[in-house]
Design a protein around this motif. Structure first.
Motif, PDB file in Angstrom:
ATOM      1  N   TYR A  53       0.855  -1.182   0.000  1.00 14.37           N
ATOM      2  CA  TYR A  53       0.000   0.000   0.000  1.00 14.37           C
ATOM      3  C   TYR A  53       0.891   1.232   0.000  1.00 14.37           C
ATOM      4  O   TYR A  53       2.019   1.187   0.496  1.00 14.37           O
ATOM      5  CB  TYR A  53      -0.868   0.048   1.259  1.00 14.37           C
ATOM      6  CG  TYR A  53      -1.797  -1.122   1.427  1.00 14.37           C
ATOM      7  CD1 TYR A  53      -3.076  -1.098   0.880  1.00 14.37           C
ATOM      8  CD2 TYR A  53      -1.408  -2.248   2.143  1.00 14.37           C
ATOM      9  CE1 TYR A  53      -3.945  -2.169   1.043  1.00 14.37           C
ATOM     10  CE2 TYR A  53      -2.269  -3.319   2.314  1.00 14.37           C
ATOM     11  CZ  TYR A  53      -3.530  -3.277   1.758  1.00 14.37           C
ATOM     12  OH  TYR A  53      -4.387  -4.339   1.920  1.00 14.37           O
ATOM     13  N   ILE A 105       0.483   5.552   0.830  1.00 15.24           N
ATOM     14  CA  ILE A 105      -0.291   6.737   1.193  1.00 15.24           C
ATOM     15  C   ILE A 105       0.696   7.878   1.415  1.00 15.24           C
ATOM     16  O   ILE A 105       1.903   7.652   1.553  1.00 15.24           O
ATOM     17  CB  ILE A 105      -1.149   6.533   2.466  1.00 15.24           C
ATOM     18  CG1 ILE A 105      -0.268   6.201   3.682  1.00 15.24           C
ATOM     19  CG2 ILE A 105      -2.200   5.452   2.245  1.00 15.24           C
ATOM     20  CD1 ILE A 105      -1.028   6.156   5.016  1.00 15.24           C
ATOM     21  N   ARG A 157     -10.646  -3.441   7.744  1.00 14.84           N
ATOM     22  CA  ARG A 157      -9.759  -2.415   7.204  1.00 14.84           C
ATOM     23  C   ARG A 157      -8.335  -2.583   7.703  1.00 14.84           C
ATOM     24  O   ARG A 157      -8.103  -2.733   8.903  1.00 14.84           O
ATOM     25  CB  ARG A 157     -10.272  -1.034   7.569  1.00 14.84           C
ATOM     26  CG  ARG A 157     -11.673  -0.779   7.024  1.00 14.84           C
ATOM     27  CD  ARG A 157     -12.212   0.518   7.503  1.00 14.84           C
ATOM     28  NE  ARG A 157     -12.006   1.529   6.489  1.00 14.84           N
ATOM     29  CZ  ARG A 157     -12.567   2.721   6.531  1.00 14.84           C
ATOM     30  NH1 ARG A 157     -13.324   3.083   7.549  1.00 14.84           N
ATOM     31  NH2 ARG A 157     -12.350   3.577   5.560  1.00 14.84           N
ATOM     32  N   ASP A 173      -6.697   4.353   6.869  1.00 10.76           N
ATOM     33  CA  ASP A 173      -6.960   3.178   6.045  1.00 10.76           C
ATOM     34  C   ASP A 173      -5.903   3.140   4.942  1.00 10.76           C
ATOM     35  O   ASP A 173      -5.745   4.113   4.190  1.00 10.76           O
ATOM     36  CB  ASP A 173      -8.367   3.283   5.450  1.00 10.76           C
ATOM     37  CG  ASP A 173      -8.770   2.060   4.662  1.00 10.76           C
ATOM     38  OD1 ASP A 173      -8.017   1.648   3.755  1.00 10.76           O
ATOM     39  OD2 ASP A 173      -9.860   1.527   4.935  1.00 10.76           O
ATOM     40  N   ALA A 214      -5.800   1.383   2.224  1.00 15.38           N
ATOM     41  CA  ALA A 214      -6.337   1.269   0.863  1.00 15.38           C
ATOM     42  C   ALA A 214      -6.883   2.600   0.347  1.00 15.38           C
ATOM     43  O   ALA A 214      -6.747   2.907  -0.834  1.00 15.38           O
ATOM     44  CB  ALA A 214      -7.433   0.206   0.817  1.00 15.38           C
ATOM     45  N   SER A 215      -7.469   3.402   1.232  1.00  8.75           N
ATOM     46  CA  SER A 215      -8.127   4.633   0.784  1.00  8.75           C
ATOM     47  C   SER A 215      -7.483   5.917   1.291  1.00  8.75           C
ATOM     48  O   SER A 215      -7.744   6.993   0.757  1.00  8.75           O
ATOM     49  CB  SER A 215      -9.590   4.625   1.238  1.00  8.75           C
ATOM     50  OG  SER A 215      -9.661   4.741   2.658  1.00  8.75           O
ATOM     51  N   GLY A 216      -6.677   5.826   2.360  1.00  9.83           N
ATOM     52  CA  GLY A 216      -6.098   7.020   2.967  1.00  9.83           C
ATOM     53  C   GLY A 216      -7.016   7.702   3.962  1.00  9.83           C
ATOM     54  O   GLY A 216      -6.642   8.693   4.591  1.00  9.83           O
ATOM     55  N   GLU A 217      -8.233   7.165   4.148  1.00 16.01           N
ATOM     56  CA  GLU A 217      -9.202   7.799   5.036  1.00 16.01           C
ATOM     57  C   GLU A 217      -8.739   7.754   6.493  1.00 16.01           C
ATOM     58  O   GLU A 217      -8.291   6.718   6.982  1.00 16.01           O
ATOM     59  CB  GLU A 217     -10.555   7.104   4.931  1.00 16.01           C
ATOM     60  CG  GLU A 217     -11.597   7.731   5.828  1.00 16.01           C
ATOM     61  CD  GLU A 217     -12.930   7.007   5.812  1.00 16.01           C
ATOM     62  OE1 GLU A 217     -13.857   7.515   6.446  1.00 16.01           O
ATOM     63  OE2 GLU A 217     -13.043   5.937   5.181  1.00 16.01           O
ATOM     64  N   SER A 242      -8.024  13.107   6.118  1.00 12.09           N
ATOM     65  CA  SER A 242      -7.552  11.949   5.352  1.00 12.09           C
ATOM     66  C   SER A 242      -6.345  12.329   4.497  1.00 12.09           C
ATOM     67  O   SER A 242      -6.079  13.513   4.267  1.00 12.09           O
ATOM     68  CB  SER A 242      -8.680  11.416   4.464  1.00 12.09           C
ATOM     69  OG  SER A 242      -9.751  10.967   5.275  1.00 12.09           O
ATOM     70  N   GLN A 291      -3.886  11.199   0.859  1.00 12.75           N
ATOM     71  CA  GLN A 291      -3.985  10.611  -0.475  1.00 12.75           C
ATOM     72  C   GLN A 291      -3.445   9.178  -0.456  1.00 12.75           C
ATOM     73  O   GLN A 291      -2.416   8.915   0.153  1.00 12.75           O
ATOM     74  CB  GLN A 291      -3.156  11.441  -1.471  1.00 12.75           C
ATOM     75  CG  GLN A 291      -3.131  10.904  -2.872  1.00 12.75           C
ATOM     76  CD  GLN A 291      -4.465  11.048  -3.577  1.00 12.75           C
ATOM     77  OE1 GLN A 291      -5.088  12.092  -3.522  1.00 12.75           O
ATOM     78  NE2 GLN A 291      -4.909   9.993  -4.216  1.00 12.75           N
ATOM     79  N   ALA A 292      -4.162   8.267  -1.086  1.00 13.82           N
ATOM     80  CA  ALA A 292      -3.673   6.891  -1.280  1.00 13.82           C
ATOM     81  C   ALA A 292      -3.223   6.774  -2.731  1.00 13.82           C
ATOM     82  O   ALA A 292      -3.795   7.399  -3.632  1.00 13.82           O
ATOM     83  CB  ALA A 292      -4.778   5.882  -0.981  1.00 13.82           C
ATOM     84  N   TRP A 293      -2.204   5.969  -2.962  1.00 25.28           N
ATOM     85  CA  TRP A 293      -1.620   5.798  -4.289  1.00 25.28           C
ATOM     86  C   TRP A 293      -1.636   4.325  -4.679  1.00 25.28           C
ATOM     87  O   TRP A 293      -1.458   3.469  -3.813  1.00 25.28           O
ATOM     88  CB  TRP A 293      -0.176   6.312  -4.296  1.00 25.28           C
ATOM     89  CG  TRP A 293      -0.078   7.730  -3.823  1.00 25.28           C
ATOM     90  CD1 TRP A 293       0.261   8.161  -2.576  1.00 25.28           C
ATOM     91  CD2 TRP A 293      -0.377   8.893  -4.579  1.00 25.28           C
ATOM     92  NE1 TRP A 293       0.208   9.527  -2.521  1.00 25.28           N
ATOM     93  CE2 TRP A 293      -0.178  10.002  -3.740  1.00 25.28           C
ATOM     94  CE3 TRP A 293      -0.783   9.113  -5.897  1.00 25.28           C
ATOM     95  CZ2 TRP A 293      -0.368  11.314  -4.168  1.00 25.28           C
ATOM     96  CZ3 TRP A 293      -0.982  10.415  -6.318  1.00 25.28           C
ATOM     97  CH2 TRP A 293      -0.770  11.497  -5.462  1.00 25.28           C
TER      98      TRP A 293
END
Length: 118
Positions: free
Chosen positions: A50, A52, A75, A88, A90-93, A101, A103-105
């Protein structure tokens, strides 16, 4: 370079490091395109990766790669080492404060290397 490697290179993916350089269930920080990115390896036998942003928006410090990796329900998260908010992977939340939150990459493993697309 095999076909997968050339496809990754053509898609603006950046090699971060060999997968074996990241201890399972931990993260590392990489400077990619001028951004501090936290890259995590989760699991050992069938690792998932992952990426972020590494900057904790609550503290303004580049520290998320040093957080503790775990899970909350289904999660996969990292807990910030400063204020303990959970992000998170996966999402950056940010679970406690979605307005904070990150940014997720996209991240993947190919040819034994971790790759991230910004």
């Amino acid at each position: 370079m095999n076909e997968l490697s050339s496809t990754i290179a053509d898609a603006s993916w950046m090699a971060v490091c060999p997968l074996t350089d990241i201890v399972p269930d931990t993260g590392v920080c990489a400077l990619l395109g001028g951004r501090h990115v936290a890259v995590f390896r989760v699991g050992d036998a069938a690792p998932r990766v992952y990426a972020i942003d590494n900057v904790d928006p609550n503290a303004g410090a580049s520290v998320l790669s040093r957080g503790l990796v775990g899970s909350i329900g289904e999660r996969v998260v990292v807990a910030s080492p400063l204020y303990k908010q959970h992000f998170d992977l996966a999402s950056g939340e940010c679970l406690e404060a979605p307005g904070h939150s990150v940014q997720a990459w996209p991240a993947r493993v190919a040819d034994g290397f971790v790759w991230v697309a910004l």
